[in-house]
Write a protein that holds these residues in place. Structure first.
Motif, short mmCIF file in Angstrom:
data_model
loop_
_atom_site.label_atom_id
_atom_site.label_comp_id
_atom_site.label_asym_id
_atom_site.label_seq_id
_atom_site.Cartn_x
_atom_site.Cartn_y
_atom_site.Cartn_z
N ILE A 15 -1.18 80.77 17.46
CA ILE A 15 -1.35 79.61 16.91
C ILE A 15 -1.52 79.48 15.24
CG2 ILE A 15 -2.32 78.75 19.07
CD1 ILE A 15 -5.15 79.10 17.60
N CYS A 16 -1.11 80.36 14.78
CA CYS A 16 -0.84 80.49 13.33
C CYS A 16 -0.29 79.33 12.69
CB CYS A 16 -0.35 81.85 12.87
SG CYS A 16 -1.04 83.37 13.11
N GLY A 17 0.82 78.86 13.25
CA GLY A 17 1.10 77.47 12.91
C GLY A 17 0.27 76.32 12.82
N GLU A 18 -0.77 76.61 13.28
CA GLU A 18 -1.79 75.38 13.14
C GLU A 18 -2.93 75.87 12.15
OE1 GLU A 18 -3.44 74.64 16.96
OE2 GLU A 18 -1.76 75.00 18.02
N CYS A 19 -2.79 76.80 11.25
CA CYS A 19 -3.79 77.48 10.57
C CYS A 19 -3.90 77.04 9.15
CB CYS A 19 -3.64 78.92 10.50
SG CYS A 19 -4.95 79.81 9.50
N PRO A 20 -4.73 76.55 8.50
CA PRO A 20 -4.70 75.92 6.96
C PRO A 20 -4.04 77.24 6.12
CG PRO A 20 -6.97 76.29 7.63
CD PRO A 20 -6.20 76.36 9.03
N SER A 21 -4.41 78.54 6.51
CA SER A 21 -3.94 79.73 5.69
C SER A 21 -2.43 79.94 5.87
CB SER A 21 -4.81 80.83 5.76
OG SER A 21 -6.19 80.48 5.82
N LYS A 22 -1.83 79.52 6.96
CA LYS A 22 -0.30 79.84 7.17
C LYS A 22 0.52 79.79 5.83
CE LYS A 22 3.08 80.75 9.96
NZ LYS A 22 4.05 81.27 8.93
N ASN A 23 1.15 80.88 5.52
CA ASN A 23 2.19 80.97 4.39
C ASN A 23 3.42 80.30 4.99
OD1 ASN A 23 1.00 82.17 2.16
ND2 ASN A 23 1.62 84.15 2.88
N PHE A 29 2.44 85.30 14.40
CA PHE A 29 2.13 86.56 15.05
C PHE A 29 1.85 87.82 14.30
CE2 PHE A 29 4.15 88.89 19.15
CZ PHE A 29 2.74 89.12 19.57
N TYR A 30 1.13 87.62 13.30
CA TYR A 30 0.88 88.64 12.40
C TYR A 30 0.08 89.96 12.96
CZ TYR A 30 2.01 85.15 9.25
OH TYR A 30 2.75 83.98 8.40
N CYS A 31 -0.79 89.72 13.92
CA CYS A 31 -1.62 90.54 14.38
C CYS A 31 -0.70 91.94 15.41
CB CYS A 31 -2.51 89.94 15.60
SG CYS A 31 -1.70 89.22 17.00
N ARG A 43 -7.83 80.18 3.34
CA ARG A 43 -8.55 78.69 3.83
C ARG A 43 -9.18 78.59 5.20
NH1 ARG A 43 -3.33 77.65 1.54
NH2 ARG A 43 -3.24 76.71 -0.38
N GLY A 44 -9.33 79.90 5.79
CA GLY A 44 -9.90 79.67 7.30
C GLY A 44 -8.76 80.41 8.13
N CYS A 45 -9.36 80.95 8.90
CA CYS A 45 -8.36 81.65 10.21
C CYS A 45 -8.54 81.22 11.43
CB CYS A 45 -8.55 83.48 9.96
SG CYS A 45 -7.75 84.07 11.27
N VAL A 46 -7.59 80.78 12.37
CA VAL A 46 -7.82 80.36 13.46
C VAL A 46 -7.53 81.26 14.59
CG1 VAL A 46 -7.41 77.84 12.83
CG2 VAL A 46 -5.74 79.10 13.77
N CYS A 47 -7.54 82.68 14.06
CA CYS A 47 -7.32 83.69 15.19
C CYS A 47 -8.13 83.52 16.43
CB CYS A 47 -7.15 84.86 14.62
SG CYS A 47 -5.45 85.00 13.81
N ASP A 48 -9.55 83.16 15.90
CA ASP A 48 -10.65 83.23 17.08
C ASP A 48 -10.55 82.17 18.07
OD1 ASP A 48 -11.57 81.29 15.37
OD2 ASP A 48 -13.58 82.30 15.22
N GLY A 61 -9.34 89.23 12.23
CA GLY A 61 -8.62 87.95 12.01
C GLY A 61 -7.82 88.35 10.52
N TYR A 62 -7.02 87.04 10.01
CA TYR A 62 -6.61 87.29 8.59
C TYR A 62 -5.53 88.42 8.78
CZ TYR A 62 -9.38 83.71 6.01
OH TYR A 62 -9.62 82.69 5.77
N TYR A 63 -4.72 88.48 9.80
CA TYR A 63 -3.81 89.72 9.89
C TYR A 63 -2.74 89.36 8.86
CZ TYR A 63 -6.85 90.16 13.99
OH TYR A 63 -7.75 90.45 14.92
N CYS A 64 -2.23 88.07 8.78
CA CYS A 64 -1.19 87.68 7.72
C CYS A 64 -1.61 88.37 6.41
CB CYS A 64 -1.13 86.05 7.59
SG CYS A 64 -2.72 85.49 7.16
N ALA A 65 -2.73 88.51 5.92
CA ALA A 65 -3.13 89.09 4.53
C ALA A 65 -3.41 90.75 4.77
CB ALA A 65 -4.57 88.41 4.07
S1 SF4 Z 1 -3.43 85.30 10.85
FE1 SF4 Z 1 -5.08 84.07 10.91
S2 SF4 Z 1 -5.22 83.36 8.76
FE2 SF4 Z 1 -2.97 84.18 9.13
S3 SF4 Z 1 -1.91 82.35 9.55
FE3 SF4 Z 1 -2.70 83.29 11.53
S4 SF4 Z 1 -4.73 82.18 12.01
FE4 SF4 Z 1 -4.03 82.06 9.81
#
Ligand code: SF4
Ligand code: SF4
Length: 70
Positions: A15-23, A29-31, A43-48, A61-65
């Motif tokens: 659900i990264c597509g729904e996240c405010p931090s999505k690049n 699917f960064y995890c 700007r928040g992470c919705v992974c949980d 969380g924040y696997y994208c970073a």
């Molecule tokens: S890993 Fe977390 S912070 Fe990064 S886009 Fe996905 S939900 Fe958002």
């Protein structure tokens, strides 16, 4: 290798597509796939809220970073 199996089925649950931090990269699917090539503004992470969070007992969380950290 991380906890999350890199399968098309799991990718469909991301659900990264729904996240405010999505690049604006071509990823998600960064995890499982690893971190974004772009700098992440946090700007928040919705992974949980993701089904895989519970299924694989994820904790950070924040696997994208951060990339695949667990
Ligand atoms: S890993 Fe977390 S912070 Fe990064 S886009 Fe996905 S939900 Fe958002
Ligand atoms: S835990 Fe986060 S990065 Fe992994 S599939 Fe779910 S929303 Fe995407």
């Amino acid at each position: 290798m991380g906890k999350v199996a890199d399968t098309p089925e799991n990718m469909g649950k991301c659900i990264c597509g729904e996240c405010p931090s999505k690049n604006h990269d071509d990823m998600g699917f960064y995890c499982a796939k690893g971190k974004s090539p772009l700098t992440v503004r946090r700007r928040g992470c919705v992974c949980d809220d993701c089904a895989l969070w519970r299924e694989y007992h994820l904790t950070t969380g924040y696997y994208c970073a951060e990339g695949v950290t667990e």
